[in-house]
Motif scaffolding. Structure first.
Motif, PDB file in Angstrom:
ATOM      1  N   LEU A   1      -2.517   5.300   6.598  1.00  0.00           N
ATOM      2  CA  LEU A   1      -2.554   5.994   5.318  1.00  0.00           C
ATOM      3  C   LEU A   1      -1.872   5.205   4.215  1.00  0.00           C
ATOM      4  CD1 LEU A   1      -3.154   8.453   3.538  1.00  0.00           C
ATOM      5  CD2 LEU A   1      -1.061   9.509   4.426  1.00  0.00           C
ATOM      6  N   ASN A   2      -0.639   4.759   4.458  1.00  0.00           N
ATOM      7  CA  ASN A   2       0.030   4.078   3.346  1.00  0.00           C
ATOM      8  C   ASN A   2      -0.401   2.624   3.197  1.00  0.00           C
ATOM      9  OD1 ASN A   2       1.546   2.828   5.368  1.00  0.00           O
ATOM     10  ND2 ASN A   2       3.374   4.069   4.994  1.00  0.00           N
TER      11      ASN A   2
ATOM     12  N   MET B   1      -3.149   3.165   0.839  1.00  0.00           N
ATOM     13  CA  MET B   1      -2.612   3.521  -0.480  1.00  0.00           C
ATOM     14  C   MET B   1      -1.996   2.321  -1.185  1.00  0.00           C
ATOM     15  SD  MET B   1      -3.061   6.609  -1.595  1.00  0.00           S
ATOM     16  CE  MET B   1      -1.746   6.739  -2.809  1.00  0.00           C
TER      17      MET B   1
ATOM     18  N   TYR C   1      -1.430  12.644  -1.483  1.00  0.00           N
ATOM     19  CA  TYR C   1      -0.793  11.785  -0.476  1.00  0.00           C
ATOM     20  C   TYR C   1       0.330  12.529   0.240  1.00  0.00           C
ATOM     21  CZ  TYR C   1       2.138   8.093   1.468  1.00  0.00           C
ATOM     22  OH  TYR C   1       2.903   7.328   2.306  1.00  0.00           O
TER      23      TYR C   1
ATOM     24  N   ALA D   1      -1.082  14.815   2.730  1.00  0.00           N
ATOM     25  CA  ALA D   1      -1.624  14.028   3.840  1.00  0.00           C
ATOM     26  C   ALA D   1      -0.507  13.500   4.739  1.00  0.00           C
ATOM     27  CB  ALA D   1      -2.467  12.877   3.295  1.00  0.00           C
TER      28      ALA D   1
ATOM     29  N   TYR E   1      -9.114  15.970   7.034  1.00  0.00           N
ATOM     30  CA  TYR E   1      -8.122  14.943   6.702  1.00  0.00           C
ATOM     31  C   TYR E   1      -8.806  13.663   6.221  1.00  0.00           C
ATOM     32  CZ  TYR E   1      -4.225  11.665   7.416  1.00  0.00           C
ATOM     33  OH  TYR E   1      -3.256  10.706   7.249  1.00  0.00           O
ATOM     34  N   THR E   2      -9.779  13.217   6.970  1.00  0.00           N
ATOM     35  CA  THR E   2     -10.492  11.994   6.590  1.00  0.00           C
ATOM     36  C   THR E   2     -11.211  12.173   5.260  1.00  0.00           C
ATOM     37  OG1 THR E   2     -10.827  11.424   8.910  1.00  0.00           O
ATOM     38  CG2 THR E   2     -12.245  10.338   7.305  1.00  0.00           C
TER      39      THR E   2
ATOM     40  N   ILE F   1      -8.733  11.889   2.254  1.00  0.00           N
ATOM     41  CA  ILE F   1      -8.301  10.509   2.004  1.00  0.00           C
ATOM     42  C   ILE F   1      -9.468   9.659   1.508  1.00  0.00           C
ATOM     43  CG2 ILE F   1      -7.232   8.470   3.024  1.00  0.00           C
ATOM     44  CD1 ILE F   1      -5.456  10.997   2.818  1.00  0.00           C
TER      45      ILE F   1
ATOM     46  N   LEU G   1     -10.024  10.456  -2.083  1.00  0.00           N
ATOM     47  CA  LEU G   1      -8.923   9.870  -2.857  1.00  0.00           C
ATOM     48  C   LEU G   1      -9.210   8.397  -3.140  1.00  0.00           C
ATOM     49  CD1 LEU G   1      -5.131  10.390  -2.139  1.00  0.00           C
ATOM     50  CD2 LEU G   1      -6.013   8.120  -2.592  1.00  0.00           C
ATOM     51  N   THR G   2      -9.722   7.704  -2.137  1.00  0.00           N
ATOM     52  CA  THR G   2     -10.003   6.274  -2.281  1.00  0.00           C
ATOM     53  C   THR G   2     -11.146   6.026  -3.270  1.00  0.00           C
ATOM     54  OG1 THR G   2      -9.325   5.943   0.018  1.00  0.00           O
ATOM     55  CG2 THR G   2     -10.607   4.176  -1.023  1.00  0.00           C
TER      56      THR G   2
ATOM     57  N   LEU H   1      -7.792   5.904  10.581  1.00  0.00           N
ATOM     58  CA  LEU H   1      -6.736   6.862  10.239  1.00  0.00           C
ATOM     59  C   LEU H   1      -6.187   7.551  11.481  1.00  0.00           C
ATOM     60  CD1 LEU H   1      -8.222   8.535   7.012  1.00  0.00           C
ATOM     61  CD2 LEU H   1      -6.277   6.957   7.124  1.00  0.00           C
TER      62      LEU H   1
END
Length: 613
Positions: free
Chosen positions: A80-81, A84, A259, A262, A323-324, A327, A330-331, A475
């Motif tokens: 995740l990070n 990010m 984030y 998440a 969850y996926t 994220i 977000l991307t 992930l």
């Protein structure tokens, strides 16, 4: 992995160098900031590829200890990070480059780039935090940077008011996060994420406490990500420079709330009530903000409400066990929304106007900007084969598979509204015969836009049913217990989304041909949407005035009751002292007279009382 620590340090060095050499660097500050941020992006890419090979990493050092409690600082690299870090540094690098051209004529350009460097440091530090205490420190620093950048044009009353509003409203959410951190420390004796998640899974925290803590954390996310009802600061934050809107209020800072949810997903997934709260809040925010965007005239405010709506989509996905999907969106959103803001900045830079009804026909003078803006509009609208299509489809599938059919219907309707208001913007600005005097932006502004345009096309292919679920599989390698489900839904779900998107585009084309104020025929509805459901007015009448009344009450209470009582008491003491000092005349005759008179009184008392006294 040896270069992880450089990712936040390089932007910090950029901030310090520019801050202390502003008179020397002046307009060259942009090149310094861009070089350092570009180096941070290079390090982030190295970390990303290293994670593929080496897996998760955790490095911590003792900060200080109190009795048996040891507080640590360090960094952690998870899927995740790591993702990010790449998003934050890439968008920051591109915004730095874009700002060299956009802010070229601003006298405070060096200060601007210093603030950008400080923000990038804060955001990357937040992402790398392995414990909640360190995360909260950077969380607040991100808020400070937002305040500085929103209020960059401090000589404008609107900018000052917007900066204060952003700072105060987000602090409301931050109180919830801070209380949640205290409660977690009370329950687990630690700020470390791994210790907290182990305690939750072991049942050491009661279900009701888990729910309360999760909702308090979510309140912090609501403030930072502009979710209803703490969304009012984000549209006003558009008073800052447009590159700031692209970096902070589209791609990175507002995504910090998503984030946070998440990162704490193992905690949230342990409470069905908390998950439902996240899903409902996100779904409502998505359609709520989309309706407001339908009637906005300011090009940046349309994008601001669009951002609120898309962040709602992400929260909906996370709350619906997607969850996926959260994220993933977000991307993709980071790329196409940053592109749209930079395209809006290119238009504003060219025509010095933000009202879309005063534009038109700009595709002739700004052909590259028009083409890139079209890519951004198509992507956010969920047009097939672009990145937004895949991530929105993932959200819809997750919501449907989770059995949240009402929220699924709201998400579909939001997709239609999104296509309409985005192409309403595009057609009114770039189509038509009206010709505004404008000149295409310089290369230093176009290159970042071209990069984001390319990413807005290809970023969606990291998670598709056609080419593989790479993002979800990656992930799932998180060190924390996260269940990544690969949902399948009926074929009518993506087909419905495509048809609604096309219907929204067609309706926008029809709208653009009508008289410019055609929407105002529905007067009550139009007025309601134009005034943003009167949320700001309600807050002003209740929270603002209520706070002011309470403040005045205690001010007068302190002034007249506390201070008045204190002054009356001190005055009485002074008068008694003054009276006593008047008696002390220094004359022996007076003292003798008083002493003799006292003796006489005593004798009289003895005589009257018969000696009993």
């Amino acid at each position: 992995m040896d270069v992880v620590w450089l990712i936040p340090i390089l932007p910090l060095l950029s901030f310090l160098i520019i801050l202390f050499t502003r008179p020397i660097l002046y307009r060259n500050a942009g090149f310094v900031g861009t070089i350092f941020t570009g180096a941070a992006f290079g390090c982030a890419l190295l970390v990303l590829f290293s994670h593929f090979a080496q897996g998760n990493q955790l490095v911590e050092a003792n900060w200080f200890s109190i009795d048996s409690v040891v507080l640590t600082v360090g960094f952690e690299v998870t899927p995740l990070n790591a993702l990010m870090l790449v998003i934050v540094t890439l968008v920051s690098f591109l915004v730095h480059m874009y700002s060299i051209g956009y802010m070229a004529n601003d006298e405070r350009i060096a200060t601007f780039f210093a603030y950008l460097g400080l923000f990038t440091f804060a955001m990357t530090g937040l992402v790398l935090s392995p414990n909640l205490l360190q995360l909260y420190v950077f969380w607040e620093l991100v808020g400070v940077c937002s305040f500085l950048l929103v209020g960059f044009y401090f000589y404008k009353p609107e900018a000052k008011a917007a900066a204060k509003k952003a700072f105060i409203v987000t602090r409301i959410g931050d109180i919830g996060l801070l209380v949640a951190i205290f409660l977690l420390f009370w329950q687990t004796g630690s700020f470390e994420l791994d210790v907290i998640f182990e305690s939750v899974l072991a049942g050491d925290i009661t279900p009701s406490m888990v729910t309360m803590i999760a909702i308090l954390i979510f309140i912090g996310a609501v403030g930072k990500s502009g979710q209803f009802p703490l969304h009012t600061w984000l549209p006003d934050a558009m008073e800052g420079p447009t590159p700031v809107s692209a970096l902070i209020h589209a791609a990175t800072m507002v995504a910090a709330g998503v984030y946070l949810v998440a990162v704490m997903y193992p905690l949230f997934s342990s409470s069905e009530t908390a998950m439902t709260t996240v899903a409902i809040t996100g779904g409502f925010t998505a359609i709520f903000a989309a309706t407001i965007a339908l009637v906005q005239r300011d090009i940046k405010r349309i994008l601001a409400y669009s951002t609120i709506s898309q962040l709602g989509y992400m929260m909906l996905a996370l709350g619906a066990a997607g969850y996926t999907a959260g994220i993933f969106h977000l991307t993709t959103h980071a790329f196409f929304k940053a592109l749209l803001f930079l395209a809006a900045g290119s238009v504003i830079h060219a025509v010095h106007e933000q009202d879309i009804f005063k534009m038109g026909g700009l595709r002739k003078q700004l052909p590259v900007t028009a083409a890139l803006c079209l890519i951004g509009c198509l992507s956010i609208s969920g047009f097939p084969l672009l990145s937004g299509f895949f991530s929105k489809d993932e959200i819809l599938v997750s919501t449907y598979a989770d059995g949240r059919y009402v929220l699924f219907s709201m998400a579909l309707l939001t997709a239609f509204l999104t296509a309409f208001y985005m192409f309403r913007l595009y057609f009114l600005v770039f189509a038509g015969n009206q010709s505004s005097e404008a000149k295409e932006s310089s290369r230093v502004m176009l290159i970042p836009m071209l990069t984001l345009g390319l990413l807005s096309i290809v970023a969606g292919y990291i998670q598709t049913a056609w080419f593989g679920t790479f993002l979800g599989d990656w992930l799932e390698t998180s060190p924390y217990p996260i269940t990544v489900a690969h949902h399948t839904a009926p074929s009518w779900v993506p087909i419905s989304a495509i048809l609604l998107s096309l219907a929204g585009i067609a309706l926008a084309w029809t709208y653009a041909k009508k008289p410019r104020y055609a929407g105002e025929r529905l007067n009550p509805v139009h007025r309601l949407l134009t005034h943003k459901y009167f949320i700001d007015e309600v807050y002003h009448a209740t929270v603002v005035k209520g706070t002011r009344v309470i403040g005045y009450f205690w001010m007068y209470f302190e002034r007249f009751i506390i201070e008045g009582g204190t002054q009356a008491l001190t005055g009485l003491v002074k008068r008694m002292g003054r009276a006593g000092s008047d008696i002390q005349s220094g004359q022996v005759q007076t003292y003798g007279t008083v002493a003799f008179s006292g003796l006489v009184v005593v004798i009289l008392l003895i005589a009257v009382l018969g000696g009993y006294f």
